[in-house]
Design a protein around this motif. Sequence first.
Motif, PDB file in Angstrom:
ATOM      1  N   PRO A   1      -4.059   5.433  -7.603  1.00  0.00           N
ATOM      2  CA  PRO A   1      -5.323   5.562  -6.874  1.00  0.00           C
ATOM      3  C   PRO A   1      -5.955   4.216  -6.536  1.00  0.00           C
ATOM      4  CG  PRO A   1      -5.688   5.969  -9.193  1.00  0.00           C
ATOM      5  CD  PRO A   1      -4.205   5.744  -9.027  1.00  0.00           C
ATOM      6  N   VAL A   2      -5.311   3.464  -5.649  1.00  0.00           N
ATOM      7  CA  VAL A   2      -5.853   2.183  -5.204  1.00  0.00           C
ATOM      8  C   VAL A   2      -5.940   2.178  -3.681  1.00  0.00           C
ATOM      9  CG1 VAL A   2      -5.048   0.855  -7.192  1.00  0.00           C
ATOM     10  CG2 VAL A   2      -3.569   1.109  -5.219  1.00  0.00           C
ATOM     11  N   THR A   3      -6.852   1.373  -3.172  1.00  0.00           N
ATOM     12  CA  THR A   3      -7.039   1.239  -1.731  1.00  0.00           C
ATOM     13  C   THR A   3      -6.998  -0.237  -1.368  1.00  0.00           C
ATOM     14  OG1 THR A   3      -9.428   1.039  -1.951  1.00  0.00           O
ATOM     15  CG2 THR A   3      -8.541   3.276  -1.664  1.00  0.00           C
ATOM     16  N   LEU A   4      -6.950  -0.521  -0.091  1.00  0.00           N
ATOM     17  CA  LEU A   4      -7.026  -1.907   0.362  1.00  0.00           C
ATOM     18  C   LEU A   4      -8.380  -2.494  -0.018  1.00  0.00           C
ATOM     19  CD1 LEU A   4      -5.851  -4.334   1.776  1.00  0.00           C
ATOM     20  CD2 LEU A   4      -6.577  -3.345   3.967  1.00  0.00           C
ATOM     21  N   GLU A   5      -9.433  -1.699   0.066  1.00  0.00           N
ATOM     22  CA  GLU A   5     -10.771  -2.183  -0.289  1.00  0.00           C
ATOM     23  C   GLU A   5     -10.841  -2.627  -1.754  1.00  0.00           C
ATOM     24  OE1 GLU A   5     -10.667  -0.090   3.279  1.00  0.00           O
ATOM     25  OE2 GLU A   5     -10.217   0.812   1.337  1.00  0.00           O
ATOM     26  N   GLY A   6     -10.034  -2.009  -2.590  1.00  0.00           N
ATOM     27  CA  GLY A   6      -9.984  -2.379  -3.998  1.00  0.00           C
ATOM     28  C   GLY A   6      -9.074  -3.559  -4.283  1.00  0.00           C
ATOM     29  N   GLN A   7      -8.444  -4.079  -3.244  1.00  0.00           N
ATOM     30  CA  GLN A   7      -7.527  -5.217  -3.374  1.00  0.00           C
ATOM     31  C   GLN A   7      -7.836  -6.262  -2.298  1.00  0.00           C
ATOM     32  OE1 GLN A   7      -3.328  -3.686  -4.473  1.00  0.00           O
ATOM     33  NE2 GLN A   7      -4.195  -2.089  -3.160  1.00  0.00           N
TER      34      GLN A   7
ATOM     35  N   LEU B   1       0.802  -1.236   0.000  1.00  0.00           N
ATOM     36  CA  LEU B   1       0.000   0.000   0.000  1.00  0.00           C
ATOM     37  C   LEU B   1       0.828   1.278   0.000  1.00  0.00           C
ATOM     38  CD1 LEU B   1      -3.253  -0.581   2.084  1.00  0.00           C
ATOM     39  CD2 LEU B   1      -2.991  -0.316  -0.373  1.00  0.00           C
TER      40      LEU B   1
ATOM     41  N   GLN C   1       2.234   1.817  -3.522  1.00  0.00           N
ATOM     42  CA  GLN C   1       1.198   2.213  -4.468  1.00  0.00           C
ATOM     43  C   GLN C   1       0.712   3.640  -4.205  1.00  0.00           C
ATOM     44  OE1 GLN C   1      -1.537  -0.982  -3.513  1.00  0.00           O
ATOM     45  NE2 GLN C   1      -1.181  -1.956  -5.501  1.00  0.00           N
ATOM     46  N   GLN C   2       0.310   3.895  -2.974  1.00  0.00           N
ATOM     47  CA  GLN C   2      -0.388   5.144  -2.652  1.00  0.00           C
ATOM     48  C   GLN C   2       0.546   6.332  -2.443  1.00  0.00           C
ATOM     49  OE1 GLN C   2      -2.554   3.946   0.834  1.00  0.00           O
ATOM     50  NE2 GLN C   2      -4.292   3.183  -0.341  1.00  0.00           N
TER      51      GLN C   2
ATOM     52  N   ASN D   1       1.571   7.368  -6.060  1.00  0.00           N
ATOM     53  CA  ASN D   1       0.260   8.014  -6.193  1.00  0.00           C
ATOM     54  C   ASN D   1      -0.711   7.257  -7.089  1.00  0.00           C
ATOM     55  OD1 ASN D   1       0.721  10.285  -4.504  1.00  0.00           O
ATOM     56  ND2 ASN D   1       2.013  11.143  -6.123  1.00  0.00           N
TER      57      ASN D   1
END
Length: 165
Positions: free
Chosen positions: A33-39, A23, A26-27, A31
């Motif tokens: 635009p991904v989140t843990l919820e999206g993975q 994370l 990535q974030q 930068n």
Amino acid sequence: MNTLPVITELNNSYCNQIIDIILPIQQIEFNVPVTLEGQPDLLDIETNYHQTGGNFWGATYNKQLVGTIALIGISDNAGALRKMFVRKEYRGKELGIAQLLLDNLIDYCRQNNINAIYLGTVEVLKAAHRFYEKNGFTRIEKQHLPQSFPLMPADNIFYELHLSN
């Protein structure tokens, strides 16, 4: 103190350590635009990787997890390379962690009759593009991916590698 990186298989007991590597890269670093919820795959390694015929590996250096790589088994003796990340301070040719991770994944594919590897990445990861191309991956258009390839919304560049026996 061990001065050589070690590649080992990872399971669900490593989920938090895996997330702690992936994370921030990535974030924060890139930068994306991904989140843990999206993975959600990161919360259940065994179901999303092991049970597909793939696997999830980590590189440890001095007993710290510093890199990851994973494979999802998809149809037609193919696999999807996922989650290849190395902490910034452990990148480069000196330790060769990325190369060790990729070599381990390719060896696994050869041993398990997986003869094509596909991956998706993002435009900003230029060093990753060079790394994959140096290792024989060729860029392909999205429409040439297998139908079973698990797309990530952020991915906009795709590669394939065909293995010979």
